[in-house]
Design a protein around this motif. Structure first.
Motif, PDB file in Angstrom:
ATOM      1  N   LEU A 103      -2.494   4.333 -13.327  1.00 19.22           N
ATOM      2  CA  LEU A 103      -3.613   3.558 -12.970  1.00 19.22           C
ATOM      3  C   LEU A 103      -3.044   2.291 -12.603  1.00 19.22           C
ATOM      4  O   LEU A 103      -3.700   1.665 -11.650  1.00 19.22           O
ATOM      5  N   LEU A 104      -1.967   1.760 -12.819  1.00 24.01           N
ATOM      6  CA  LEU A 104      -1.260   0.542 -12.337  1.00 24.01           C
ATOM      7  C   LEU A 104      -1.002   0.697 -10.866  1.00 24.01           C
ATOM      8  O   LEU A 104      -1.160   0.042  -9.931  1.00 24.01           O
ATOM      9  N   SER A 159       2.357   6.304  -7.091  1.00 24.27           N
ATOM     10  CA  SER A 159       1.140   7.342  -7.492  1.00 24.27           C
ATOM     11  C   SER A 159       1.490   8.729  -7.640  1.00 24.27           C
ATOM     12  O   SER A 159       1.193   9.352  -8.583  1.00 24.27           O
ATOM     13  N   MET A 181       2.932   1.835  -3.494  1.00 20.56           N
ATOM     14  CA  MET A 181       1.962   2.042  -4.494  1.00 20.56           C
ATOM     15  C   MET A 181       1.358   3.364  -4.375  1.00 20.56           C
ATOM     16  O   MET A 181       1.311   4.131  -5.373  1.00 20.56           O
ATOM     17  N   THR A 182       1.511   3.728  -3.019  1.00 22.24           N
ATOM     18  CA  THR A 182       1.036   5.307  -2.776  1.00 22.24           C
ATOM     19  C   THR A 182       1.973   6.279  -3.220  1.00 22.24           C
ATOM     20  O   THR A 182       1.920   7.349  -3.894  1.00 22.24           O
ATOM     21  N   GLU A 227      -4.954  -2.110   0.177  1.00 21.20           N
ATOM     22  CA  GLU A 227      -5.845  -1.898   1.120  1.00 21.20           C
ATOM     23  C   GLU A 227      -6.780  -3.103   1.531  1.00 21.20           C
ATOM     24  O   GLU A 227      -7.257  -3.430   2.395  1.00 21.20           O
ATOM     25  N   GLY A 253      -5.009  -0.174  -4.292  1.00 25.46           N
ATOM     26  CA  GLY A 253      -6.250  -1.127  -3.841  1.00 25.46           C
ATOM     27  C   GLY A 253      -6.209  -2.170  -3.433  1.00 25.46           C
ATOM     28  O   GLY A 253      -6.666  -2.761  -2.444  1.00 25.46           O
ATOM     29  N   VAL A 254      -5.359  -3.339  -4.202  1.00 23.30           N
ATOM     30  CA  VAL A 254      -4.708  -4.326  -3.517  1.00 23.30           C
ATOM     31  C   VAL A 254      -4.325  -4.523  -2.302  1.00 23.30           C
ATOM     32  O   VAL A 254      -4.563  -5.191  -1.481  1.00 23.30           O
ATOM     33  N   ARG A 305      -2.458   3.027  -8.744  1.00 26.90           N
ATOM     34  CA  ARG A 305      -3.609   3.050  -8.053  1.00 26.90           C
ATOM     35  C   ARG A 305      -4.306   1.467  -7.866  1.00 26.90           C
ATOM     36  O   ARG A 305      -4.929   1.248  -6.716  1.00 26.90           O
ATOM     37  N   ILE A 306      -4.095   0.579  -8.878  1.00 28.71           N
ATOM     38  CA  ILE A 306      -4.623  -0.793  -8.721  1.00 28.71           C
ATOM     39  C   ILE A 306      -3.723  -1.320  -7.563  1.00 28.71           C
ATOM     40  O   ILE A 306      -4.316  -2.121  -6.860  1.00 28.71           O
ATOM     41  N   GLY A 307      -2.703  -1.147  -7.535  1.00 27.12           N
ATOM     42  CA  GLY A 307      -1.667  -1.537  -6.456  1.00 27.12           C
ATOM     43  C   GLY A 307      -2.072  -0.946  -5.064  1.00 27.12           C
ATOM     44  O   GLY A 307      -2.239  -1.775  -3.970  1.00 27.12           O
ATOM     45  N   TRP A 319       0.735  -1.239   0.000  1.00 31.43           N
ATOM     46  CA  TRP A 319       0.080  -0.050  -0.016  1.00 31.43           C
ATOM     47  C   TRP A 319       0.773   1.298  -0.106  1.00 31.43           C
ATOM     48  O   TRP A 319       0.588   2.264  -0.810  1.00 31.43           O
TER      49      TRP A 319
END
Length: 157
Positions: free
Chosen positions: A49-50, A39, A35-36, A59, A56-57, A52-54, A32
């Motif tokens: 996009l990738l 971002s 990936m933040t 979280e 989400g995964v 933000r998907i990370g 998390w």
């Protein structure tokens, strides 16, 4: 798990590192957070996009692992308080971001405006960039407006 431990020749400690809720919480937070950061560093839409998907995964993996970990640490009769504190974190975080975000934005904007005004009035090294009668200083001739770079600004007719 014993056949896997024997086949891979791993210890109980190594097994504990790759399995269980603590492992899930640690790596979910790591994913998390990474990936933040990704971002914020994204240069293209695909990067964003990738990332933000990370996020989400990360979280999605955190909540079940954290609830499982809390359930292991607290007996059923004492479990309600830690779980309610954990689940209220999202609401409290959102509320605090709204209450503290505005004043923080105002403070940083004011600092930016004041520092920009200071740089316009003073040179980069802190010396005055306006009218001066010191030897080697800037002299503004009457009737001539000039910028810090000595370029006469365009007049709008």
């Amino acid at each position: 798990m014993e056949p896997i431990k024997h086949d891979l020749a791993i210890s109980d400690t190594q097994t504990g590192i790759v399995q269980g809720p603590a492992f899930g919480v640690f790596f979910a937070i790591l994913l998390w957070s990474a990936m933040t950061i990704a971002s914020g560093l994204a240069k293209t839409f695909a990067d964003l996009l990738l990332a933000r998907i990370g996020v989400g995964v990360g979280e999605a993996a955190l909540v079940p692992a954290a609830v499982s970990l809390l359930s292991e640490y607290f007996p059923p009769e004492r479990r309600a308080m830690p779980l309610s504190i954990f689940t209220s974190g999202i609401s409290l975080g959102l509320g605090l971001s709204l209450v503290l975000g505005g004043p923080l934005l105002l403070a940083t904007t004011l600092l930016y405006v004041l520092s920009t005004a200071f740089r316009l009035v003073c040179g980069r090294d802190g010396t005055h960039a306006g009218i001066s009668d010191h030897a080697g200083g800037h002299v503004l001739q009457p009737g001539k407006r000039r910028t810090r770079l000595g370029i006469e600004p365009h007049r709008i007719a």
